[in-house]
Design a protein around this motif. Structure first.
Motif, mmCIF file in Angstrom:
data_model
loop_
_atom_site.group_PDB
_atom_site.id
_atom_site.type_symbol
_atom_site.label_atom_id
_atom_site.label_comp_id
_atom_site.label_asym_id
_atom_site.label_seq_id
_atom_site.Cartn_x
_atom_site.Cartn_y
_atom_site.Cartn_z
ATOM 1 N N MET A 228 28.024 16.169 24.890
ATOM 2 C CA MET A 228 27.201 16.804 25.535
ATOM 3 C C MET A 228 25.821 17.205 24.991
ATOM 4 N N PHE A 229 24.723 16.628 25.718
ATOM 5 C CA PHE A 229 23.350 16.928 24.939
ATOM 6 C C PHE A 229 22.537 17.880 25.774
ATOM 7 N N TYR A 230 22.144 18.839 25.091
ATOM 8 C CA TYR A 230 21.616 20.342 25.793
ATOM 9 C C TYR A 230 20.360 20.610 24.966
ATOM 10 N N SER A 231 19.668 21.670 25.454
ATOM 11 C CA SER A 231 18.468 22.053 24.910
ATOM 12 C C SER A 231 18.796 23.569 24.497
ATOM 13 N N VAL A 232 18.136 23.985 23.026
ATOM 14 C CA VAL A 232 18.459 25.404 22.781
ATOM 15 C C VAL A 232 17.029 26.237 22.771
ATOM 16 N N ARG A 233 16.980 27.371 23.342
ATOM 17 C CA ARG A 233 15.720 27.992 23.283
ATOM 18 C C ARG A 233 15.722 28.979 22.176
ATOM 19 N N ARG A 234 14.945 29.246 21.237
ATOM 20 C CA ARG A 234 14.684 29.669 20.026
ATOM 21 C C ARG A 234 13.569 30.683 19.964
ATOM 22 N N LYS A 235 13.989 32.076 19.630
ATOM 23 C CA LYS A 235 12.964 32.983 19.695
ATOM 24 C C LYS A 235 12.004 32.867 18.657
ATOM 25 N N SER A 236 12.033 32.326 17.528
ATOM 26 C CA SER A 236 11.280 32.085 16.609
ATOM 27 C C SER A 236 10.198 31.066 16.914
#
Length: 308
Positions: A228-236
């Motif tokens: 699985m390839f995915y994207s991660v949204r980061r607050k910082s």
């Protein structure tokens, strides 16, 4: 993993009114021995997305052969869930010239910024044209998944449609701006049209710094199991980074983000963000198509895996 970035493959030149900018969420499919069709979503001058494609050479995925002149699917009627954008996320070839296109409909809100729900279109001419299966979402909002049921990726295996997607019912504020909160979930269907109202959580937010995931892309491995390839949204970062996981059955996943080893490049089109990765294997070589800054504003790029 060791990747080598091959650079931008395609950047819209602004000559088409429906495709002034962006080439978002690249989704590669091998049409034949010679051609890879990379489905993408282009944006008009108002930022409204419509799906099209860019054909590239299978022997050299940096070489563009042709680009769609018209959208594969237009935005929905006024008042429908996809009236403000159609974002293609996954295509399924069913055989006999029949395809299914799973997409996200972008619906603007008043007390929330937007909703993202999954729609379905179909083709009977081997992917050349598509029509909606219905005007309402196939993943409609529910009590358990109220605002977001989008980012769909579908596989057809053993007569069963398997769908991984992002879902959530919450917003948070970052610097005073509401931002979506969602995780990756999973559902199954016998016909690819009718789905449960709630999915099983596959990847949950695991760090305080995470608040969401981008479109997951799941591919079977030759020796068994799934990637699985995915994207991660980061607050910082206020931006996406890429993530990676592996599974034996497609339902129990082991996150290995650090193993992917593909990140932003200072001074480049992906200097601030990298997202929406989708792989395709050509004659034993794994290529990964992806977007950079501002959700693919400058087009899409490709990298090649040099060492596993």
């Amino acid at each position: 993993m060791q990747w080598r970035k091959l650079g931008l493959v395609y950047r819209p030149d602004g000559s088409l009114p429906w495709a002034k900018s962006h080439a978002m969420i690249p989704t590669p499919v091998r049409l034949d021995d010679r051609v890879i069709r990379v489905f993408v979503t282009f944006c008009d001058e108002r930022g409204i997305g419509r799906p099209g494609y860019v054909d590239v050479l299978a022997e050299d995925p940096t070489k563009v052969i042709s680009v769609s002149e018209t959208p594969l699917l237009d935005i929905g009627e006024d008042g429908t869930f996809d009236e403000n954008g159609v974002l293609l996320c996954s295509v399924v070839r069913e055989g006999g010239g029949c395809w299914k296109m799973y997409y996200v409909g972008f619906e603007l809100g008043t007390k929330i910024r937007y909703r993202l729900l999954t729609g379905l279109a179909q083709s009977t001419d081997d992917g050349r044209t598509f029509t909606r299966v219905q005007r309402v979402p196939v993943l409609e909002r529910s009590d358990q998944e109220l605002y977001f049921r989008g980012g769909p990726w579908c596989l057809l295996e053993g007569g069963k449609y398997r769908l991984w997607y992002v879902a959530g019912s919450r917003w948070l504020k970052l610097d005073g701006k509401p931002m979506p909160v969602y995780d990756i979930r999973y559902v199954e269907s016998d016909d690819g049209i009718h789905w449960p109202t709630e999915g099983e959580v596959q990847l949950a937010l695991r760090e305080e710094d995470e608040h969401g995931f981008g479109r997951p892309c799941i591919t079977p491995r030759a020796g068994g199991g799934y990637r699985m390839f995915y994207s991660v949204r980061r607050k910082s970062l206020r931006a996406y980074r890429l993530g990676y996981a592996e599974s034996e059955d497609g339902k129990t996943w082991h996150r290995m983000d650090e193993r992917l080893n593909l990140d932003v490049t200072p001074g480049s089109f992906d200097s601030e963000a990298i997202m929406y990765a989708a792989p395709i294997e050509i004659e034993g070589t794994l290529y990964l198509f992806y977007n950079g800054n501002d959700f693919g504003r400058d087009g899409f790029a490709v990298a090649v895996l040099e060492r596993e």
